[in-house]
Scaffold this motif. Sequence first.
Motif, PDB file in Angstrom:
ATOM      1  N   GLN A  74      10.219   2.944  30.669  1.00  0.00           N
ATOM      2  CA  GLN A  74       9.754   2.222  29.496  1.00  0.00           C
ATOM      3  C   GLN A  74       9.435   0.812  29.958  1.00  0.00           C
ATOM      4  N   TYR A  75       8.443   0.161  29.321  1.00  0.00           N
ATOM      5  CA  TYR A  75       8.151  -1.215  29.694  1.00  0.00           C
ATOM      6  C   TYR A  75       7.673  -1.991  28.474  1.00  0.00           C
ATOM      7  N   LEU A  82      11.005  -2.656  24.205  1.00  0.00           N
ATOM      8  CA  LEU A  82      10.323  -1.828  25.195  1.00  0.00           C
ATOM      9  C   LEU A  82       9.570  -0.724  24.474  1.00  0.00           C
ATOM     10  N   SER A  84       7.238   2.953  24.016  1.00  0.00           N
ATOM     11  CA  SER A  84       7.555   4.378  24.114  1.00  0.00           C
ATOM     12  C   SER A  84       7.679   4.779  25.579  1.00  0.00           C
ATOM     13  N   PRO A  85       8.527   5.766  25.867  1.00  0.00           N
ATOM     14  CA  PRO A  85       8.706   6.187  27.256  1.00  0.00           C
ATOM     15  C   PRO A  85       7.420   6.736  27.871  1.00  0.00           C
ATOM     16  N   TYR A 116      14.729   5.876  32.682  1.00  0.00           N
ATOM     17  CA  TYR A 116      15.623   6.691  31.875  1.00  0.00           C
ATOM     18  C   TYR A 116      15.638   8.107  32.437  1.00  0.00           C
ATOM     19  N   TYR A 125      19.990   4.983  30.605  1.00  0.00           N
ATOM     20  CA  TYR A 125      18.973   3.977  30.938  1.00  0.00           C
ATOM     21  C   TYR A 125      19.465   3.128  32.095  1.00  0.00           C
ATOM     22  N   THR A 128      17.575  -3.315  33.087  1.00  0.00           N
ATOM     23  CA  THR A 128      16.182  -3.725  32.940  1.00  0.00           C
ATOM     24  C   THR A 128      15.798  -4.643  34.088  1.00  0.00           C
TER      25      THR A 128
END
Length: 176
Positions: A74-75, A82, A84-85, A116, A125, A128
């Motif tokens: 995710q970013y 963040l 959506s995956p 994740y 997760y 970050t």
Amino acid sequence: IISGLASGTQYYVVAYAVNHFGIAYSNEITVTTNTASTPKLGGIWVTTVSSDEINVASSITDNGGTPITSYGIQYGVEGEALGSPIVIGTNDPGNVGFSTGITGLSGATTYYARAYATNGSGTTYSPTGATMTLESATLHITTNTFMQFMLTRSNGSIEYLQTVDNNLDITNIDLN
């Protein structure tokens, strides 16, 4: 082999045999299946590729005792949740590293990312990580007079210095 058992559950097992004399039973034994947990991830590596691209990498170090069903990253940008995956895989890859490039980003912007992994016990997760994309500029000048110009970064450093004389066309100066 007995499969399909629930994790962390106690079972009682008895073996038996049947022949023409009747049925014989073994002693009862108690077994408890291992408790499954969420997957374990290695570190997170977020690196700058260019003014509009970053690369994010991590690794699955333990599937937690049940198959991985999804993994990825995710970013987002500073001050926002963040996104959506981005799913990289949906089947258990084993204990492996994975990475992806993310393009179409804004220059001179700090991006945050995390990895994740999901299995039957839940989702884990990574911490970050962060990186800043490079600055860039595109300049198009057509002139029929003498002039000199320079491009500078926000910190004041000179990135490009050019003298233009009589009908020289300069386009697409990339500061990467």
